[in-house]
Scaffold this motif. Structure first.
Motif, short mmCIF file in Angstrom:
data_model
loop_
_atom_site.label_atom_id
_atom_site.label_comp_id
_atom_site.label_asym_id
_atom_site.label_seq_id
_atom_site.Cartn_x
_atom_site.Cartn_y
_atom_site.Cartn_z
N PRO A 254 -7.46 3.98 4.06
CA PRO A 254 -7.04 3.05 3.00
C PRO A 254 -8.17 2.21 2.42
CG PRO A 254 -6.67 2.01 5.10
CD PRO A 254 -7.30 3.35 5.40
N GLY A 255 -9.45 2.53 2.72
CA GLY A 255 -10.54 1.69 2.24
C GLY A 255 -10.56 1.50 0.75
N ASP A 256 -10.40 2.61 0.00
CA ASP A 256 -10.40 2.54 -1.47
C ASP A 256 -9.00 2.53 -2.06
OD1 ASP A 256 -13.25 2.68 -1.60
OD2 ASP A 256 -13.13 4.84 -1.24
N VAL A 257 -8.12 3.31 -1.47
CA VAL A 257 -6.75 3.44 -1.98
C VAL A 257 -5.77 3.47 -0.81
CG1 VAL A 257 -5.12 4.88 -3.28
CG2 VAL A 257 -7.50 4.73 -4.03
N ALA A 327 -1.46 3.86 9.23
CA ALA A 327 -2.87 3.67 8.94
C ALA A 327 -3.26 3.91 7.49
CB ALA A 327 -3.70 4.58 9.87
N SER A 328 -2.39 4.45 6.65
CA SER A 328 -2.78 4.78 5.29
C SER A 328 -2.71 3.60 4.33
CB SER A 328 -1.90 5.91 4.74
OG SER A 328 -0.57 5.48 4.56
N THR A 329 -2.32 2.43 4.83
CA THR A 329 -2.32 1.23 3.98
C THR A 329 -3.19 0.16 4.62
OG1 THR A 329 -0.23 0.58 5.04
CG2 THR A 329 -0.11 1.57 2.85
N GLY A 330 -3.90 -0.59 3.77
CA GLY A 330 -4.76 -1.65 4.25
C GLY A 330 -5.14 -2.57 3.10
N PRO A 331 -6.08 -3.49 3.34
CA PRO A 331 -6.46 -4.45 2.30
C PRO A 331 -7.00 -3.77 1.05
CG PRO A 331 -7.29 -5.13 4.45
CD PRO A 331 -6.77 -3.74 4.62
#
Length: 335
Positions: A254-257, A327-331
């Motif tokens: 999720p770093g970029d999207v 894990a696929s979502t983040g800031p």
């Protein structure tokens, strides 16, 4: 003349659906109410056993289930759960696939209709007029499709979508893409738009496409063009296609999207990264669909004996949803 389920309901002072649940899903009926229903049934000589009714009425003892795509990992657990529910109630289940095409669905209906006591149609591609004609001919329940006068199982995404939007906003996301793979009559776009707008998150819709893995692969290349930092996919298959293509493009998730799917299939939990998704409980959907179909079968039997009910009494069941963060979502990235 055999006692009907409506006569039992009238004698017990409850609805037809409550009588049906008392025999098919007793855990959903209060003990005192169920006891009153059992006493009324005994007094009137009502036989709730589905196998016995099938033998007396010339039924098949089989329920039909037509799903859009048996290759979609969302459906096998539903098929298994419905088989388990039907077996407990003295029925078997005949399953076939419409491949999301009207011609194939009509062919499937023609092939199984004489071999089952009733049908569950999932996200039917047929017109409302065709569905009403079919419902006049045999017991019918629709899932993920609303047609007035036809019993339905409604899957409500409201709670899950609201949780997903709050989840993304808490992570700082302000621009999202929705990959829509719904037909017009099933479109989720409007309600999803409203949920995102309520949280002041900009929202762009792509599609409609087909609800397949390849759709996610195609749409992923368009996400960057809209400057989005989050993606909500029509289902897990589409979401997994997005994850696959993002990895191929060197885009970090999720770093970029951040990416969110819908369904909570097994693949969502084992993908890399694991997919945040909106869960729909397959066992609950299958159980409610089976119970509602048996209630509808009983209602058709009553109409044949002249005990017709009111269109306003059309039964339905509603299934909720919830977010499963992974894990696929983040800031949201800082730009």
């Amino acid at each position: 003349m055999a006692t009907t389920i409506r006569e039992v309901a009238s004698a017990a002072g409850v609805s037809v659906s409550t009588v049906s649940r008392a025999f098919t899903a007793p855990e959903q009926v209060q003990q005192k109410t169920r006891q009153r229903i059992l006493e009324a049934a005994t007094k009137l000589g009502y036989a709730p056993n589905p196998a016995a009714r099938s033998l007396r009425g010339g039924g098949t003892g089989t329920l039909g289930l037509i799903i859009p795509d048996i290759a979609n990992p969302f459906f096998p657990p539903i098929v298994k759960a419905m088989q388990a529910r039907a077996r407990r109630l003295g029925y078997t289940v005949l399953v076939t696939d419409s491949d999301e095409r009207e011609a194939d669905e009509l062919e499937a209906i023609a092939a199984v209709s004489k071999r089952v006591d009733g049908l569950v149609l999932w996200a039917s591609t047929l017109t409302e007029d065709r569905l009403r004609e079919l419902a006049d001919q045999m017991p019918l329940v629709v899932v993920n499709r609303h047609v007035p006068g036809i019993p339905e199982v409604r899957i409500s995404l409201s709670a899950g979508i609201a949780q997903a939007v709050e989840h993304l906003r808490a992570y700082g996301h302000r621009r999202c893409v929705f990959i829509n793979a719904s037909r017009d009559e099933l479109s989720r776009g409007k309600s999803i738009h409203e949920s995102f707008e309520a949280q002041d998150i900009s929202f762009v819709e792509l599609g409609p496409y087909e609800p397949r893995f390849e759709t996610g692969v195609l749409a992923a290349t368009l996400v960057a063009a809209h400057g989005a930092t989050a993606v909500l996919a029509h289902n897990d298959l589409v979401g997994l296609g997005v994850l696959h293509q993002m990895a191929s493009l060197g885009v970090s998730v999720p770093g970029d999207v951040s990416v969110i799917g819908i369904d909570d299939t097994l693949l969502a939990s084992v993908s890399t990264p694991s997919l945040t998704t909106i869960r729909i409980d397959p066992e609950e959907v299958a159980t409610r669909a089976a119970d509602l179909l048996l209630e509808t079968i009983a209602g058709h039997a009553d109409r044949r004996t002249g005990a017709a009910g009111n269109a306003e009494d059309t039964p339905f069941a509603e299934i909720g949803s919830r977010l499963v963060p992974r894990a696929s979502t983040g800031p949201a990235p800082t730009r």
